[in-house]
Design a protein around this motif. Structure first.
Motif, mmCIF file in Angstrom:
data_model
loop_
_atom_site.group_PDB
_atom_site.id
_atom_site.type_symbol
_atom_site.label_atom_id
_atom_site.label_comp_id
_atom_site.label_asym_id
_atom_site.label_seq_id
_atom_site.Cartn_x
_atom_site.Cartn_y
_atom_site.Cartn_z
ATOM 1 N N LEU A 1 31.753 47.621 15.539
ATOM 2 C CA LEU A 1 33.112 47.770 15.836
ATOM 3 C C LEU A 1 33.364 46.797 15.657
ATOM 4 C CD1 LEU A 1 34.005 48.484 19.423
ATOM 5 C CD2 LEU A 1 33.130 46.010 19.655
ATOM 6 N N HIS A 2 33.569 46.080 14.628
ATOM 7 C CA HIS A 2 34.532 45.176 13.672
ATOM 8 C C HIS A 2 34.341 46.277 12.692
ATOM 9 C CE1 HIS A 2 36.093 41.910 11.710
ATOM 10 N NE2 HIS A 2 36.339 42.899 10.892
ATOM 11 N N MET A 3 34.020 47.294 12.543
ATOM 12 C CA MET A 3 34.971 48.158 10.863
ATOM 13 C C MET A 3 35.517 49.429 11.690
ATOM 14 S SD MET A 3 31.224 48.410 8.746
ATOM 15 C CE MET A 3 32.010 50.150 7.294
ATOM 16 N N MET A 4 35.746 49.371 12.538
ATOM 17 C CA MET A 4 36.041 50.753 13.703
ATOM 18 C C MET A 4 37.521 50.158 13.870
ATOM 19 S SD MET A 4 34.294 53.106 13.278
ATOM 20 C CE MET A 4 35.539 54.580 14.660
ATOM 21 N N ARG A 5 37.901 49.208 14.246
ATOM 22 C CA ARG A 5 39.056 48.220 15.056
ATOM 23 C C ARG A 5 39.677 47.812 13.573
ATOM 24 N NH1 ARG A 5 36.516 46.039 20.572
ATOM 25 N NH2 ARG A 5 36.818 47.740 21.930
ATOM 26 N N HIS A 6 38.768 47.234 12.840
ATOM 27 C CA HIS A 6 39.743 46.373 11.556
ATOM 28 C C HIS A 6 39.882 46.924 10.869
ATOM 29 C CE1 HIS A 6 39.980 43.348 15.246
ATOM 30 N NE2 HIS A 6 38.723 43.314 15.088
ATOM 31 N N GLY A 7 38.688 48.100 10.300
ATOM 32 C CA GLY A 7 38.569 48.627 8.768
ATOM 33 C C GLY A 7 39.538 49.373 8.223
ATOM 34 N N THR A 8 39.321 49.680 7.106
ATOM 35 C CA THR A 8 40.299 50.788 6.595
ATOM 36 C C THR A 8 39.707 52.253 7.885
ATOM 37 O OG1 THR A 8 38.941 51.115 4.392
ATOM 38 C CG2 THR A 8 40.507 49.656 4.127
ATOM 39 N N GLU A 9 40.701 52.886 6.825
ATOM 40 C CA GLU A 9 40.029 54.404 6.872
ATOM 41 C C GLU A 9 38.550 54.815 5.990
ATOM 42 O OE1 GLU A 9 41.918 58.687 6.790
ATOM 43 O OE2 GLU A 9 43.735 57.451 7.829
ATOM 44 N N ALA A 10 38.758 54.754 5.547
ATOM 45 C CA ALA A 10 37.286 55.225 4.298
ATOM 46 C C ALA A 10 36.273 54.222 5.246
ATOM 47 C CB ALA A 10 37.422 54.031 2.943
ATOM 48 N N GLN A 11 36.163 52.916 6.049
ATOM 49 C CA GLN A 11 35.945 52.068 6.398
ATOM 50 C C GLN A 11 35.334 52.938 7.944
ATOM 51 O OE1 GLN A 11 37.362 48.251 6.012
ATOM 52 N NE2 GLN A 11 35.837 47.674 4.459
ATOM 53 N N GLN A 12 36.114 52.526 8.149
ATOM 54 C CA GLN A 12 35.491 54.054 9.028
ATOM 55 C C GLN A 12 34.701 55.194 9.171
ATOM 56 O OE1 GLN A 12 39.671 54.082 11.204
ATOM 57 N NE2 GLN A 12 39.655 52.613 11.209
#
Ligand code: ACO
Length: 311
Positions: free
Chosen positions: A169-180
């Motif tokens: 959830l953290h990666m999807m909400r606060h991550g970069t596009e690459a992290q998503q």
């Protein structure tokens, strides 16, 4: 054709009274339990390996601590389960030797690689999520020591599941596009293997009917797989991700999700020892066991010395 002992045993099970270590039980009940509990214990221990891979690379101190705590919990689950298995008269060294020589099974899921940090989230969310769905009913399994072990294990598994979901959830909400994209990639790779954790479909599950009659299993493999999918898809939607299954669809009539065909060839290959990481996992376990020989020898020597001091 049931003898009086076996009739009393089955009546006890039918009345939801736990079977304890000292009670009479059919040989095949004992064997089935030793098989399932030892496989379960091995899974916990081998399950530490894909995560151990990420301890040194966790992105923050907080994540590193969480991951180490989770891995430590899994070691505890394994030891707990080996102890439950020993109450049935099984020998721990013998069962562990079966694992190390490729004669014992452990969960198929741990033969897949963990390639990026999002895999730690997806393992927690999907793998521990599937484990919970499988293990919550095992708190009511007919063999007392196994049922009681599952209570603590399930509490810890639900913490693991939440920490995994929170990573994603953290990666999807606060991550970069690459992290998503890493999150979606992890889900793409782990979705089908997570569904395979529940075992073969009911018509191809040789052990289910007897294990259900003995109330070792409280639900069939397909029932639990469906329950997992039904619980997980709404959480997937909150993440804003998809699963790699074009046939996944809510079915208004049944009140469940329909889903596509599992690749059973792949499942069979993996449980026969030919998955992507089977060799690597077993080598890691064997090395750990050999490298730990001096610790076991020292513990025995210390115990003997103490014994002598008392005598
Ligand atoms: N991975 C590896 N082997 C499997 C898997 C799997 N995902 N699913 C089934 N198998 C094996 C069975 O152990 C059985 O092997 P065996 O008869 O050669 O010993 C064979 O495939 C046929 O399957 P079933 O007849 O369905 O076997 P069973 O009734 O034991 O059901 C199940 C399988 C559902 C996994 C059951 O044993 C169980 O609930 N076990 C306890 C939970 C567990 O082991 N979880 C481990 C993963 S979770 C975790 O560790 C975090």
């Amino acid at each position: 054709e049931m003898g009086p002992e076996e009739r009393a045993f089955q009546e006890r099970i039918d009345a939801e009274i736990k079977i304890e270590a000292k009670n009479w039980m059919p040989d095949s009940y004992r064997k089935t339990l030793i098989r399932q509990i030892s496989q379960h214990a091995h899974s916990e221990i081998v399950g530490m390996l894909p995560e151990g891979n990420w301890v040194t690379r966790a992105p923050t101190l907080k994540r590193k601590l969480q991951l180490m705590a989770k891995i430590q919990d899994e070691a505890g689950h394994g030891l707990y389960l080996y102890s439950a298995m020993e109450t049935l008269g099984a020998d721990r060294d013998e069962e562990i030797d079966k694992l190390h020589t490729g004669r014992a099974k452990y969960s198929s899921i741990f033969n897949y690689p963990t390639l990026n940090w999002a895999d730690m989230g997806a393992v927690g969310w999907l793998v521990d999520g599937a484990a919970i769905v499988n293990q919550v009913p095992l708190q009511r399994t007919s063999y007392g020591p196994y049922a009681r072990a599952m209570i603590r294990v399930c509490k810890e598994e639900s913490f693991h599941q939440r920490q995994g979901y929170e990573i994603l959830l953290h990666m999807m909400r606060h991550g970069t596009e690459a992290q998503q994209e890493m999150v979606q990639d992890a889900i793409n790779r782990l979705w089908w293997p997570a569904l395979m954790m529940f075992g073969p479909s009911d018509e191809h599950s040789p052990n289910s009917a007897q294990s259900m009659a003995w109330k070792i299993k409280r639900h069939t493999n397909d029932e639990l797989r469906q329950r997992f999918i039904d619980q997980t898809i709404p959480q997937l939607e909150v993440l804003g991700c998809t699963v790699p299954d074009p046939d996944l669809k809510w079915n208004e009539e049944t009140g469940h999700y329909d889903f596509g065909e599992i690749q059973w060839d792949e499942f069979n290959r993996v449980i026969q020892g030919h998955g992507p990481c089977n060799t690597e996992r077993l080598n890691a376990r064997r090395n750990a066991h050999e490298n730990g020989a001096w610790v076991r020898a020292a513990a025995v020597a210390h115990a003997e010395k103490k014994q002598k001091a008392v005598a």
